[in-house]
Write an enzyme that holds these catalytic residues in place. Structure first.
Site, mmCIF file in Angstrom:
data_model
loop_
_atom_site.group_PDB
_atom_site.id
_atom_site.type_symbol
_atom_site.label_atom_id
_atom_site.label_comp_id
_atom_site.label_asym_id
_atom_site.label_seq_id
_atom_site.Cartn_x
_atom_site.Cartn_y
_atom_site.Cartn_z
ATOM 1 N N GLU A 45 0.880 -1.157 0.000
ATOM 2 C CA GLU A 45 0.000 0.000 0.000
ATOM 3 C C GLU A 45 0.927 1.219 0.000
ATOM 4 O O GLU A 45 1.751 1.338 0.904
ATOM 5 C CB GLU A 45 -0.800 -0.045 1.306
ATOM 6 C CG GLU A 45 -2.174 0.508 1.222
ATOM 7 C CD GLU A 45 -2.906 0.282 2.546
ATOM 8 O OE1 GLU A 45 -3.757 1.097 2.848
ATOM 9 O OE2 GLU A 45 -2.593 -0.689 3.266
ATOM 10 N N ARG A 270 3.720 -12.853 10.028
ATOM 11 C CA ARG A 270 4.406 -11.565 9.901
ATOM 12 C C ARG A 270 5.711 -11.606 10.671
ATOM 13 O O ARG A 270 5.815 -12.316 11.677
ATOM 14 C CB ARG A 270 3.549 -10.463 10.524
ATOM 15 C CG ARG A 270 2.530 -9.874 9.614
ATOM 16 C CD ARG A 270 1.708 -8.887 10.411
ATOM 17 N NE ARG A 270 2.081 -7.510 10.143
ATOM 18 C CZ ARG A 270 1.601 -6.815 9.116
ATOM 19 N NH1 ARG A 270 0.756 -7.367 8.279
ATOM 20 N NH2 ARG A 270 1.954 -5.568 8.937
ATOM 21 N N LYS A 280 3.622 0.885 9.445
ATOM 22 C CA LYS A 280 3.819 2.177 8.794
ATOM 23 C C LYS A 280 3.140 3.290 9.573
ATOM 24 O O LYS A 280 3.644 4.405 9.631
ATOM 25 C CB LYS A 280 3.264 2.108 7.368
ATOM 26 C CG LYS A 280 4.206 1.421 6.407
ATOM 27 C CD LYS A 280 3.596 1.294 5.032
ATOM 28 C CE LYS A 280 2.498 0.252 5.051
ATOM 29 N NZ LYS A 280 1.949 -0.033 3.716
HETATM 30 P P1 ATP Z 1 1.838 -1.893 7.886
HETATM 31 O O1 ATP Z 1 1.059 -2.252 9.084
HETATM 32 O O2 ATP Z 1 3.274 -1.714 8.155
HETATM 33 O O3 ATP Z 1 1.240 -0.754 7.120
HETATM 34 P P2 ATP Z 1 0.710 -3.524 5.869
HETATM 35 O O4 ATP Z 1 0.485 -4.985 5.881
HETATM 36 O O5 ATP Z 1 -0.466 -2.661 5.921
HETATM 37 O O6 ATP Z 1 1.760 -3.184 6.975
HETATM 38 P P3 ATP Z 1 1.247 -3.321 3.104
HETATM 39 O O7 ATP Z 1 1.906 -2.242 2.355
HETATM 40 O O8 ATP Z 1 -0.200 -3.518 2.909
HETATM 41 O O9 ATP Z 1 1.557 -3.087 4.635
HETATM 42 O O10 ATP Z 1 2.024 -4.680 2.917
HETATM 43 C C1 ATP Z 1 2.451 -5.211 1.697
HETATM 44 C C2 ATP Z 1 2.763 -6.660 1.929
HETATM 45 O O11 ATP Z 1 3.773 -6.806 2.921
HETATM 46 C C3 ATP Z 1 1.554 -7.418 2.421
HETATM 47 O O12 ATP Z 1 1.482 -8.625 1.715
HETATM 48 C C4 ATP Z 1 1.833 -7.657 3.870
HETATM 49 O O13 ATP Z 1 1.260 -8.859 4.305
HETATM 50 C C5 ATP Z 1 3.352 -7.720 3.911
HETATM 51 N N1 ATP Z 1 3.871 -7.311 5.220
HETATM 52 C C6 ATP Z 1 3.705 -6.136 5.842
HETATM 53 N N2 ATP Z 1 4.294 -6.146 7.048
HETATM 54 C C7 ATP Z 1 4.859 -7.368 7.198
HETATM 55 C C8 ATP Z 1 5.619 -8.012 8.225
HETATM 56 N N3 ATP Z 1 5.918 -7.387 9.372
HETATM 57 N N4 ATP Z 1 6.038 -9.276 8.011
HETATM 58 C C9 ATP Z 1 5.740 -9.919 6.872
HETATM 59 N N5 ATP Z 1 5.043 -9.380 5.871
HETATM 60 C C10 ATP Z 1 4.590 -8.123 6.020
HETATM 61 MG MG MG Z 2 -2.005 -2.582 4.591
#
Ligand code: ATP
Ligand code: MG
Length: 566
Positions: A45, A270, A280
């Protein structure tokens, strides 16, 4: 440490993680994707910079595709218009390229499928599988039901024509935010609340960063994501565990929409790391609140922060590969990430000498005005790295902590009357005294050297009892600033649910040392260089603040390995 779940692949006998075991089965004759090429995607995202958690996902998405000779798409998940910022799209691409992953020409935006999402939604309404629901947000919550008590909606059985008409009018902007939603007609009594007629579309009168005012209804992630996957021909949609409960909905969308392929979702745990936060939202809060200097503050767990700190792509990829692909959530020690960096830099970084808390050392029996150079190895682990000449003369800089005014238990360095010590690569010396200024501050340490010990070893083979210390020639030294970092959080688990992470910050995570003395060869250090400062750690020039004439070095990692193998 995460425990890797491995099962043996029957064909190769090779260790396979659980995702690969699923893929093996899917590719086998008679399997879901027999004869097809593995195709994955990474869907960030664009509402912030990538962090080390994303690297785990990247390693799994791109790495798995690579292993199977398949493809991995990069897709900006930008269907939610409230948070996106184009600033991040380019940064995300830069970070992924830096890690060495390649999406070829397969770069997409989730929002580019809005028209197709809409078409699919209309298709579901036509099949009697979706309806426009006019519950207010408050009613929606109230009618949600509970375990054992089904949800309700009085709009569920409205005629298909009516839903089609209202949905078209939702799109054309006739209704305000929250007035109605489009819901899938699945199962109001399901034990999985995600199947209780989930919302597929909501009204949101907000411009989209790529589509401007074209849309005022936006698809929900759970609806849009499987459609995007299917349109791109994704076979395996790998995501983190919080989507596990959403998989039945993913499958429902794949089954009931009119799609060109049938992707499959597989979830993994995760990554969590101690002493940091991987969200983020929280990282942005620290950027905006000024607790850090930016997304690329070298203490941040973002890729740009780690890069600026001196992390190499190889160390991060090694880390991600070695923590493994587990299904159970786990928290990895920050020390393990540091261990992976140390391992990489130990093999490749040039050894140099720098003094961060300088005090003058005067060799009283070294002739005034005399100068020479001594030869030191660039990297004792790599003969090909060669040697260099380092200036040496009567006055040197040494670390303040390598001197004490008097003897102390177990102290093997310089003090008057103390043991013979070795100046790395140069000569043996003995401390004979010291000088103070009027305020009692130490101004110089005095010593005598053994002219017959050039290179650092005694001519007569006597045993050297003192320590080897590093030094910098005062006549040729260059000044510089050195930044030493500690954990950003003193609490080991600042990311834990319910914790005020801001209250867990370590007030001493940054120590700036100005007036450090660096050996002259560092004069031309530039971004991308890595050095081992003898006895101090691995350092790199700061990509933002270091310039010729104003050198600034970040300590990437200290030499001491706190990571204990369990
Ligand atoms: P955040 O909470 O940091 O915003 P998010 O999952 O909303 O994390 P995205 O940009 O949607 O962030 O994530 C892109 C990809 O990275 C998704 O497939 C998500 O599952 C993966 N991802 C994000 N954080 C982690 C993590 N800590 N460990 C493994 N995979 C992750
Ligand atoms: Mg997300």
């Amino acid at each position: 440490m995460a425990e890797e779940v491995k099962t043996a692949s029957p064909e190769t006998g090779e260790g396979r993680n659980f995702i690969e075991a699923f893929i093996d089965a899917d590719l086998a004759p008679g399997g879901r994707y027999a004869g097809m090429r593995v195709h994955t995607r990474f869907p960030p995202e664009p509402n912030g910079y990538l962090h080390i958690g994303h690297c785990k996902a990247l390693t799994i998405d791109f790495g798995t595709a690579e292993k199977y000779g398949g493809l991995c798409n990069l897709r900006m998940d930008d269907t939610n218009p409230t948070k996106e910022d184009v600033e991040y799209v380019e940064a995300i691409q830069e970070d992924i390229r830096w890690l060495g992953f390649d999406w070829g020409d397969r770069f997409f935006y989730g929002s580019d499928y809005f028209e197709e999402d809409y078409r699919q939604a209309v298709g579901l309404i036509r099949k009697g599988l979706a309806y426009v629901c006019q519950l207010t947000p408050e009613e929606f919550r109230e009618y949600r039901g509970s375990t054992g008590e089904p949800a309700r909606s009085p709009w569920r059985d409205r005629p298909i024509e009516e839903s089609l008409d209202l949905f078209a009018r939702m799109r054309s902007g006739e209704f305000p935010d929250g007035a109605m939603t489009l819901r899938a007609k699945i199962d109001l009594a399901s034990g999985n609340f995600n199947l209780r007629d989930p919302v597929l579309y909501r009204i949101n009168h907000l411009p989209h960063h790529r589509h401007g005012d074209k849309w005022c209804i936006y698809p929900m992630y759970d609806f849009a994501h499987p459609i995007q996957d299917a349109l791109e021909g994704i076979t395996h949609s790998l995501c983190s565990l919080e989507f596990e409960n959403h998989r039945p909905l993913y499958d429902w969308v794949v089954e009931h929409c009119d799609l060109p392929s049938r992707p499959r979702q597989i979830e993994f745990a995760r990554l969590g790391i101690d002493h940091t936060v991987l969200s983020k939202r929280k990282l942005r809060a620290m950027v905006e609140g000024g607790q850090v200097s930016g997304w690329d503050d070298p203490r941040m767990p973002t890729l740009c922060g780690l890069r600026r700190r001196g992390y190499t792509p190889r160390s991060i990829r090694n880390f991600c590969e070695r923590i493994g692909v587990a299904k159970a959530a786990s928290v990895v020690e920050f020390g393990f990430l540091e261990h992976c960096l140390r391992e990489d830099l130990n093999a490749s970084a040039r050894r140099v000498m720098a003094v961060v808390r300088p005090v003058k050392l005067i060799i009283t029996n070294y002739p005034e005005g005399q100068r020479e150079t001594v030869t030191v190895e660039n990297n004792p682990l790599d003969a090909a790295a060669g040697t260099r000449e380092v200036a040496f003369s009567r006055e040197l800089w040494i670390e303040e902590e390598d001197f004490l005014p008097e003897k102390a238990p177990r102290y093997k360095r310089l003090y008057p009357g103390g043991p013979e010590c070795r100046l790395k690569g140069a000569y043996l010396i003995r401390c004979t005294g010291f000088e103070r200024d009027g305020d009692g501050r130490l101004t110089a340490v005095l010593c005598e050297y053994d002219p017959a010990s050039r290179g650092g070893d005694p001519a007569d083979g006597r045993k050297v009892k003192g320590a080897t210390i590093h030094w910098v020639d005062a006549a040729t030294a260059v000044d510089g600033e050195v930044r030493l970092y500690g954990n950003l959080f003193s609490d080991p688990a600042p990311d834990e649910a319910g914790k005020d992470f801001m209250a867990c910050l370590n007030p001493d995570s940054l120590e700036i040392r100005r007036g450090c003395k660096l050996e002259a060869s560092l004069k031309d250090a530039k971004t991308g260089d890595h050095f081992q400062f003898l006895r101090l750690g691995y350092f790199c020039p700061d990509s933002r603040d270091s310039a010729p004439g104003h050198l600034v070095f970040n300590r990437s990692v200290s030499l001491k390995d706190s990571y204990v193998k369990k």
